[in-house]
Design an enzyme around this catalytic site. Sequence first.
Site, PDB file in Angstrom:
ATOM      1  N   ASP A 107       0.834  -1.211   0.000  1.00 30.36           N
ATOM      2  CA  ASP A 107       0.000   0.000   0.000  1.00 30.36           C
ATOM      3  C   ASP A 107       0.866   1.259   0.000  1.00 30.36           C
ATOM      4  OD1 ASP A 107      -2.437   1.333   0.001  1.00 30.36           O
ATOM      5  OD2 ASP A 107      -2.556   1.399   2.191  1.00 30.36           O
ATOM      6  N   LEU A 156      11.091 -20.341  -4.669  1.00 26.83           N
ATOM      7  CA  LEU A 156      10.104 -19.458  -4.027  1.00 26.83           C
ATOM      8  C   LEU A 156       8.750 -19.644  -4.690  1.00 26.83           C
ATOM      9  CD1 LEU A 156       9.607 -16.922  -2.118  1.00 26.83           C
ATOM     10  CD2 LEU A 156       9.936 -15.533  -4.168  1.00 26.83           C
ATOM     11  N   HIS A 184       1.994   3.512  -9.116  1.00 29.27           N
ATOM     12  CA  HIS A 184       1.854   2.064  -9.334  1.00 29.27           C
ATOM     13  C   HIS A 184       3.036   1.523 -10.141  1.00 29.27           C
ATOM     14  CE1 HIS A 184      -1.970   2.329  -7.490  1.00 29.27           C
ATOM     15  NE2 HIS A 184      -2.574   2.972  -8.468  1.00 29.27           N
TER      16      HIS A 184
END
Length: 241
Positions: free
Chosen positions: A18, A129, A35
Amino acid sequence: VTNEISSPDRLHVAIIMDGNGRWAAHRGLPRPAGHRAGAAAVRRVVEAAPELGVGTLTLFAFSSDNWRRPGDEVAALMGLLRRYLRTELARLVDNGIRLMVMGRRDRLPDGLADDIAEAEQCSTRGARLDLRIAIDYSSRDAIANAVAGWRHGTPPQRDEFRRLLAGRGAGHDVDLLIRSGGEKRLSDFLLWESAYAELCFVDVLWPDFGGDDLATAIADFRRRERRFGGLCDVEHLTAAE
Ligand code: IPE
Ligand code: IPE
Ligand code: MG
């Protein structure tokens, strides 16, 4: 009943990324610029994660409530997600990262849904991962759908319920939940999975977040004593065996 215990070198870390909009506003830039900068932060964190003992990294990229934002911002986000998948795929595969996308696919722009399917398919062999990206994701909806999928008469036990959620890419207990951007709330992210997660709220805005911030959060996590309702870690582990 036990909780999933992650081994210390295969932690499940989830991040609510955020603060992109505020990062852009502070610079007098339009929100999509934030963004874009946020996508670079994703790369840094993904690359730092395996060395820090993270086995699963779940990132909240777009919530089902984010459809409420103006159309041009939503379009910019969808375009960026698509670009991320296209430009990062080779790198993800080279780095042994397996990608999985959580959330609804039926409301995404067609091209994006196709790119997701391709990226998932190309990266299935990644073993360093597990990278899960939540797009058009709502934890309440995931839970409600899991309940709706239960066809037996008796209510599901906890482990059965976990499996129902897992069918949708969810259900894995979170060890450490990080939220950047200074807000202290969950915003409908991994509600069931975070039952015993350690919470870490940091003021850093997501585009400024780096591998060092992840390392700091994990170091703090490793100093905490998790009790799962018992008296100490060790006792829980014994009881769970
Ligand atoms: C997080 O940044 C990214 C998404 C929610 C898609 P925000 O866009 O929410 O940034 P702020 O909270 O407005 O700063
Ligand atoms: C949560 O952030 C969703 C993502 C980071 C993708 P929001 O910015 O949408 O959350 P609220 O509206 O502040 O709760
Ligand atoms: Mg926000």
